[in-house]
Design a protein around this motif. Structure first.
Motif, PDB file in Angstrom:
ATOM      1  N   LYS A  92      81.497  98.270 -10.966  1.00 54.19           N
ATOM      2  CA  LYS A  92      80.800  99.249 -10.045  1.00 54.19           C
ATOM      3  C   LYS A  92      79.650  98.379  -9.668  1.00 54.19           C
ATOM      4  O   LYS A  92      79.240  97.230  -9.984  1.00 54.19           O
ATOM      5  CB  LYS A  92      80.266 100.384 -10.891  1.00 54.19           C
ATOM      6  N   VAL A  93      79.169  98.787  -8.388  1.00 49.36           N
ATOM      7  CA  VAL A  93      77.974  98.070  -7.907  1.00 49.36           C
ATOM      8  C   VAL A  93      76.652  99.149  -7.848  1.00 49.36           C
ATOM      9  O   VAL A  93      76.863 100.254  -7.241  1.00 49.36           O
ATOM     10  CB  VAL A  93      78.385  97.860  -6.237  1.00 49.36           C
ATOM     11  N   ALA A  94      75.839  98.749  -8.661  1.00 48.20           N
ATOM     12  CA  ALA A  94      74.544  99.571  -8.845  1.00 48.20           C
ATOM     13  C   ALA A  94      73.407  98.957  -8.434  1.00 48.20           C
ATOM     14  O   ALA A  94      73.148  97.699  -8.636  1.00 48.20           O
ATOM     15  CB  ALA A  94      74.658  99.719 -10.347  1.00 48.20           C
ATOM     16  N   LEU A  95      72.841  99.697  -7.533  1.00 48.25           N
ATOM     17  CA  LEU A  95      71.389  99.261  -6.667  1.00 48.25           C
ATOM     18  C   LEU A  95      70.136  99.962  -7.609  1.00 48.25           C
ATOM     19  O   LEU A  95      70.151 101.126  -7.746  1.00 48.25           O
ATOM     20  CB  LEU A  95      71.509  99.868  -5.452  1.00 48.25           C
ATOM     21  N   LEU A 129      73.139 104.411  -6.992  1.00 52.44           N
ATOM     22  CA  LEU A 129      71.838 104.084  -6.723  1.00 52.44           C
ATOM     23  C   LEU A 129      70.879 104.770  -7.639  1.00 52.44           C
ATOM     24  O   LEU A 129      70.929 106.024  -8.045  1.00 52.44           O
ATOM     25  CB  LEU A 129      71.296 104.739  -5.204  1.00 52.44           C
ATOM     26  N   VAL A 130      69.947 103.744  -8.343  1.00 58.08           N
ATOM     27  CA  VAL A 130      69.005 104.432  -9.040  1.00 58.08           C
ATOM     28  C   VAL A 130      67.799 104.304  -8.315  1.00 58.08           C
ATOM     29  O   VAL A 130      67.117 103.226  -8.185  1.00 58.08           O
ATOM     30  CB  VAL A 130      68.690 103.725 -10.461  1.00 58.08           C
ATOM     31  N   HIS A 131      67.080 105.266  -7.748  1.00 56.37           N
ATOM     32  CA  HIS A 131      65.713 105.226  -7.070  1.00 56.37           C
ATOM     33  C   HIS A 131      64.816 105.526  -8.119  1.00 56.37           C
ATOM     34  O   HIS A 131      64.720 105.957  -9.150  1.00 56.37           O
ATOM     35  CB  HIS A 131      65.440 106.363  -6.237  1.00 56.37           C
ATOM     36  N   ASN A 132      63.886 104.527  -7.932  1.00 51.83           N
ATOM     37  CA  ASN A 132      62.643 104.277  -8.805  1.00 51.83           C
ATOM     38  C   ASN A 132      61.511 103.461  -7.995  1.00 51.83           C
ATOM     39  O   ASN A 132      61.994 102.575  -7.119  1.00 51.83           O
ATOM     40  CB  ASN A 132      63.145 103.156 -10.103  1.00 51.83           C
ATOM     41  N   LYS A 177      82.305 107.369   2.656  1.00 52.29           N
ATOM     42  CA  LYS A 177      83.567 106.685   2.870  1.00 52.29           C
ATOM     43  C   LYS A 177      84.464 106.214   1.541  1.00 52.29           C
ATOM     44  O   LYS A 177      85.675 106.326   1.648  1.00 52.29           O
ATOM     45  CB  LYS A 177      83.391 105.351   3.829  1.00 52.29           C
ATOM     46  N   GLN A 178      83.674 105.931   0.422  1.00 52.00           N
ATOM     47  CA  GLN A 178      84.235 105.590  -0.867  1.00 52.00           C
ATOM     48  C   GLN A 178      84.696 106.762  -1.783  1.00 52.00           C
ATOM     49  O   GLN A 178      85.475 106.689  -2.444  1.00 52.00           O
ATOM     50  CB  GLN A 178      83.091 104.742  -1.804  1.00 52.00           C
ATOM     51  N   LYS A 179      84.479 108.149  -1.095  1.00 48.41           N
ATOM     52  CA  LYS A 179      84.632 109.329  -1.723  1.00 48.41           C
ATOM     53  C   LYS A 179      84.164 108.998  -3.372  1.00 48.41           C
ATOM     54  O   LYS A 179      84.839 109.723  -4.247  1.00 48.41           O
ATOM     55  CB  LYS A 179      86.143 109.640  -1.760  1.00 48.41           C
ATOM     56  N   PHE A 180      83.032 108.263  -3.454  1.00 46.93           N
ATOM     57  CA  PHE A 180      82.379 108.252  -4.847  1.00 46.93           C
ATOM     58  C   PHE A 180      81.025 107.719  -4.644  1.00 46.93           C
ATOM     59  O   PHE A 180      80.754 106.880  -3.965  1.00 46.93           O
ATOM     60  CB  PHE A 180      83.099 107.050  -5.630  1.00 46.93           C
ATOM     61  N   GLY A 181      80.222 108.302  -5.308  1.00 41.38           N
ATOM     62  CA  GLY A 181      78.801 107.834  -5.513  1.00 41.38           C
ATOM     63  C   GLY A 181      78.006 108.801  -6.633  1.00 41.38           C
ATOM     64  O   GLY A 181      78.264 109.889  -6.828  1.00 41.38           O
ATOM     65  N   ARG A 182      76.913 107.815  -7.178  1.00 36.48           N
ATOM     66  CA  ARG A 182      76.110 108.509  -7.980  1.00 36.48           C
ATOM     67  C   ARG A 182      74.789 108.163  -7.611  1.00 36.48           C
ATOM     68  O   ARG A 182      74.456 106.927  -7.487  1.00 36.48           O
ATOM     69  CB  ARG A 182      76.401 107.942  -9.434  1.00 36.48           C
ATOM     70  N   ILE A 183      73.770 109.080  -7.644  1.00 37.84           N
ATOM     71  CA  ILE A 183      72.558 108.885  -7.243  1.00 37.84           C
ATOM     72  C   ILE A 183      71.836 109.697  -8.383  1.00 37.84           C
ATOM     73  O   ILE A 183      71.771 110.474  -8.780  1.00 37.84           O
ATOM     74  CB  ILE A 183      71.979 109.506  -6.081  1.00 37.84           C
ATOM     75  N   ILE A 184      70.815 108.577  -9.041  1.00 37.98           N
ATOM     76  CA  ILE A 184      69.931 109.021  -9.984  1.00 37.98           C
ATOM     77  C   ILE A 184      68.473 108.927  -9.559  1.00 37.98           C
ATOM     78  O   ILE A 184      68.155 107.487  -9.437  1.00 37.98           O
ATOM     79  CB  ILE A 184      70.208 108.464 -11.443  1.00 37.98           C
ATOM     80  N   ALA A 185      67.485 109.695  -9.549  1.00 40.51           N
ATOM     81  CA  ALA A 185      66.195 109.499  -9.180  1.00 40.51           C
ATOM     82  C   ALA A 185      65.671 109.260 -10.333  1.00 40.51           C
ATOM     83  O   ALA A 185      65.375 110.634 -11.250  1.00 40.51           O
ATOM     84  CB  ALA A 185      65.675 110.206  -8.028  1.00 40.51           C
ATOM     85  N   ILE A 186      64.547 108.426 -10.540  1.00 40.30           N
ATOM     86  CA  ILE A 186      63.805 108.580 -11.771  1.00 40.30           C
ATOM     87  C   ILE A 186      62.233 109.100 -11.505  1.00 40.30           C
ATOM     88  O   ILE A 186      61.839 108.623 -10.233  1.00 40.30           O
ATOM     89  CB  ILE A 186      63.219 107.145 -12.284  1.00 40.30           C
ATOM     90  N   THR A 187      61.952 110.266 -11.733  1.00 37.87           N
ATOM     91  CA  THR A 187      60.572 110.907 -11.354  1.00 37.87           C
ATOM     92  C   THR A 187      59.689 110.803 -12.603  1.00 37.87           C
ATOM     93  O   THR A 187      59.329 109.691 -13.250  1.00 37.87           O
ATOM     94  CB  THR A 187      60.800 112.287 -10.798  1.00 37.87           C
ATOM     95  N   SER A 188      59.499 111.735 -13.046  1.00 41.22           N
ATOM     96  CA  SER A 188      58.373 112.175 -14.509  1.00 41.22           C
ATOM     97  C   SER A 188      58.339 113.361 -14.805  1.00 41.22           C
ATOM     98  O   SER A 188      58.818 114.256 -14.158  1.00 41.22           O
ATOM     99  CB  SER A 188      56.842 111.819 -13.608  1.00 41.22           C
TER     100      SER A 188
END
Ligand code: NAD
Length: 267
Positions: A8-11, A93-96, A137-148
Motif C-alpha cells: 500500500k502507499v501511505a502518506l 493518508l495519515v493527517h498529522n 479513481k482507485q475505489k479505495f482510500g483510508r484517511i486517518i486524522a490525528i487530533t487530540s
C-alpha cells in the motif's frame, strides 16, 4: 494479525518524530511504501534511517522523504504531486501536524490563530481536496486524522487545539458520509498525553508558567490517567495501522481516543 498493508502507499504527514514517526515505522514494518514529510530535509533523512533500522517484513517497500511545511497550500500540492509521480496512487493518508502553542486565551496572538488554523485545520481540508480524486479513481482510500483528546474534553491553556481540532472532526465526519460510496473510509484518532517531544515541551512550558517543578507537572498529568502513565507513540500508531487496514473495512466516521482512560465523558 496480517493487516494487509503490504505494498500500500501511505502518506504520513509530520513524520520526522513523535506520533507521525511511530505511524510511519508501523506502516513500513507492515510492508507499505511510506512517504514521510516535515519541514526539514535533515530531520527527514535522520527519520528515514531510524525507520529503516526498525525493519520491514518486505524487501521491496521504500520510504520517500519529502520536505513540506503544511501551513502552505502550494507545499501540500507539491507533496501530493511528488507522491503520485513516484507511486501513481495514495491508499492511506495519515493527517498529522505540529501542535499549537499553549497559553491562556488572552496571550494568543492573531498570528498564533492564523498559524494554527492553517496548520491544524486547513492543511487537512486542503490535502483532502487533493487526494480524494485519486482515492475515488482507485475505489479505495483510508484517511486517518490525528487530533487530540481536546476534541472530547477541552484542555487547559490549549484553546488553539480545543478549537481547531473540532473543525477537523466535523470535516472528517462529513468526508466519511460523502465518500463512503467510493470506499473511502475516514476516521479521527485522539491521542491523550503521550511521551513525545511535544509532551516534553508542554511540560516545560507549564514549569515555566507555574511554581511547579517537572516532576510535579508530570504527576499532575498521570494522576488524571486511570492507567497511571503517559502513552507510548506506538500505542497510538497501533490504532492508526488497524484503521488503515483491511480489517477495519466497516469502520468510518468514528472519533476514537487512545488515552489510558484520560477522557472522563462516557462517549
Ligand atoms: P512532536 O512535536 O513530537 O512532532 C511533531 C511533528 O510535526 C514533527 O515531525 C515536526 O517536524 C512536524 N511539524 C511541525 N510543524 C510542521 C509544519 N508546519 N509542517 C510540517 N511538519 C511539521 O509532536 P507529537 O507529540 O508527535 O504530536 C503530533 C500531533 O499530535 C500534534 O498536533 C500534537 O499537538 C498532537 N497531540 C499530541 C499529544 C501528545 O501527548 N504527544 C497529545 C494530543 C495531541
Amino acid at each position: 494479525m496480517n493487516l494487509g498493508l503490504k505494498d500500500k502507499v501511505a502518506l504520513v504527514l509530520a513524520a520526522s518524530k513523535g506520533l507521525g514517526m511511530a505511524c510511519a515505522k508501523g506502516f513500513y514494518r507492515e510492508g507499505a511504501n511510506v512517504i514521510i514529510c516535515s519541514r526539514s530535509q535533515e530531520n527527514l533523512i535522520q527519520a528515514k534511517k531510524l525507520i529503516e533500522k526498525h525493519g520491514s517484513s518486505s524487501d521491496s517497500n521504500i520510504i520517500l522523504p519529502i520536505v513540506a511545511d503544511l501551513r502552505f497550500e502550494d507545499q501540500i500540492l507539491d507533496l501530493v504531486g511528488k507522491t503520485i509521480q513516484q507511486f501513481g496512487r495514495i491508499d492511506i493518508l495519515v493527517h498529522n501536524a505540529g501542535g499549537p502553542p499553549s497559553a491562556p486565551i488572552e496571550k494568543i496572538s492573531k498570528q498564533d490563530w492564523n498559524n494554527s488554523i492553517d496548520l491544524n485545520l486547513l492543511s487537512f481540508i486542503r490535502i483532502a481536496y487533493n487526494i480524494i480524486p485519486f482515492m475515488q479513481k482507485q475505489k479505495f482510500g483510508r484517511i486517518i486524522a490525528i487530533t487530540s483528546v481536546s476534541v472530547k474534553q477541552p484542555l487547559d491553556n490549549l484553546v488553539l487545539s480545543n478549537t481547531t481540532r473540532l473543525g477537523v472532526v466535523g470535516f472528517a465526519k462529513t468526508l466519511a458520509n460523502e465518500y463512503a460510496k467510493d470506499n473511502i473510509l475516514v476516521n479521527v484518532v485522539c491521542p491523550g498525553p503521550t511521551l513525545t517531544d511535544r509532551m516534553k515541551e508542554l511540560i516545560a512550558s507549564t514549569v515555566h508558567a507555574t511554581d511547579k517543578n517537572e516532576e510535579e507537572v508530570l504527576r499532575n498529568w498521570t494522576e488524571q490517567i486511570p492507567l497511571g502513565r503517559l502513552g507510548k507513540p506506538e500505542e497510538l500508531a497501533n490504532l492508526v495501522l488497524f484503521l488503515a487496514s483491511e480489517k477495519a473495512s466497516y469502520i468510518t466516521g468514528t472519533t476514537i481516543q487512545v488515552d489510558g482512560g484520560f477522557v472522563k465523558a462516557p462517549l
